[in-house]
Write an enzyme that holds these catalytic residues in place. Structure first.
Site, short mmCIF file in Angstrom:
data_model
loop_
_atom_site.label_atom_id
_atom_site.label_comp_id
_atom_site.label_asym_id
_atom_site.label_seq_id
_atom_site.Cartn_x
_atom_site.Cartn_y
_atom_site.Cartn_z
N CYS A 115 0.86 -1.18 0.00
CA CYS A 115 0.00 0.00 0.00
C CYS A 115 0.91 1.24 0.00
CB CYS A 115 -0.95 -0.08 1.20
SG CYS A 115 -2.17 1.22 1.36
N ASP A 162 -8.18 -2.91 -8.62
CA ASP A 162 -7.84 -1.97 -7.55
C ASP A 162 -8.52 -0.63 -7.84
OD1 ASP A 162 -6.57 -0.12 -5.81
OD2 ASP A 162 -4.78 -1.37 -5.73
N HIS A 190 -7.41 -3.84 -4.27
CA HIS A 190 -6.39 -3.25 -3.42
C HIS A 190 -6.31 -4.02 -2.10
CE1 HIS A 190 -3.66 0.01 -2.38
NE2 HIS A 190 -4.17 -0.05 -1.15
#
Length: 221
Positions: A115, A162, A190
């Site tokens: 991330c 995502d 994601h």
């Protein structure tokens, strides 16, 4: 079993870091957090790399804004994580990963991040000379700095679905960095590598981890 240690960055900032892995490990790895702090999930990530034989250090990047932050994955946690991330200067982040690298002396080093940490791992390749390999999992800020020149081999992982990283961004990174190894996981969202999130995909996470370990072996040998 890992434990928290304390580091001092080049600018004098003191921060916590999670350390794990065998004391006699021949290779080291800086593991970079999501926007949720060095929480239970990140410690499990560190444990997995430690079990693979790496000496691991995961710096607590939020210590520049607030110490001891460990968030979950609720909408409120996401909002708080984004707020904290906005308070941490990019230059400070780079100083902190360099401090983490310095805590693993005498070893060939890699960096892996998730991330926000995926973007930070990219900076570890482009804004430092400390690492021999860098891997980013769903780093949303990489596209914005895609023209920076990496100083080591880089591998990147993205989810096809995502919502925060459009495939146009992935294509832009690929065009700017033809030498970077990029994988896109069909249907993955994601955070597909985090087993505490609804977006977790065990098959994709397992493949991405296997590719990560192979990449590290290739470049840290």
């Amino acid at each position: 079993m890992g434990s928290f240690i304390h580091l001092t960055a080049a600018d004098g900032h003191r921060l916590a870091a999670w350390q794990d892995g065998p004391a006699d490990a021949t290779h080291g790895l800086v593991v970079v957090q999501e926007i949720f702090g060095v929480n239970d999930h990140m410690r499990h990530v560190c444990a997995a790399f430690a079990a693979a034989g790496y000496g691991v250090v995961a710096p607590a990047l939020f210590d520049r804004a607030e110490r001891g932050v460990e968030l979950g994955y609720t909408p409120d946690d996401i909002a708080r994580g984004r707020d904290l991330r906005a308070k941490v200067p990019d230059a400070g982040v780079v100083a902190d990963i360099e401090a983490a690298a310095a805590a693993i002396p005498g070893r060939k080093l890699g960096i892996v991040g998730y991330c926000w940490g995926g973007t930070v791992a990219w900076w570890g390749a482009t804004r430092t000379n400390r690492f021999a390999a860098a891997i980013g999992w769903y780093g949303g800020g990489i596209a914005a700095s895609r023209t920076e020149a990496p100083h080591c081999p880089v591998q990147l992982h993205f989810g096809e679905k995502d919502a925060s990283i459009p495939l146009a961004d992935v294509d832009a990174i690929r065009a700017a960095q033809p030498g970077v190894e990029i994988f896109v996981y069909p249907g993955a969202q994601h955070g597909f590598g985090c087993d505490e999130r609804a977006s977790y995909s065990a098959p994709d996470a397992n493949v991405a981890l296997a590719r990560t370990l192979t990449f590290l072996t290739r470049h840290l040998a």
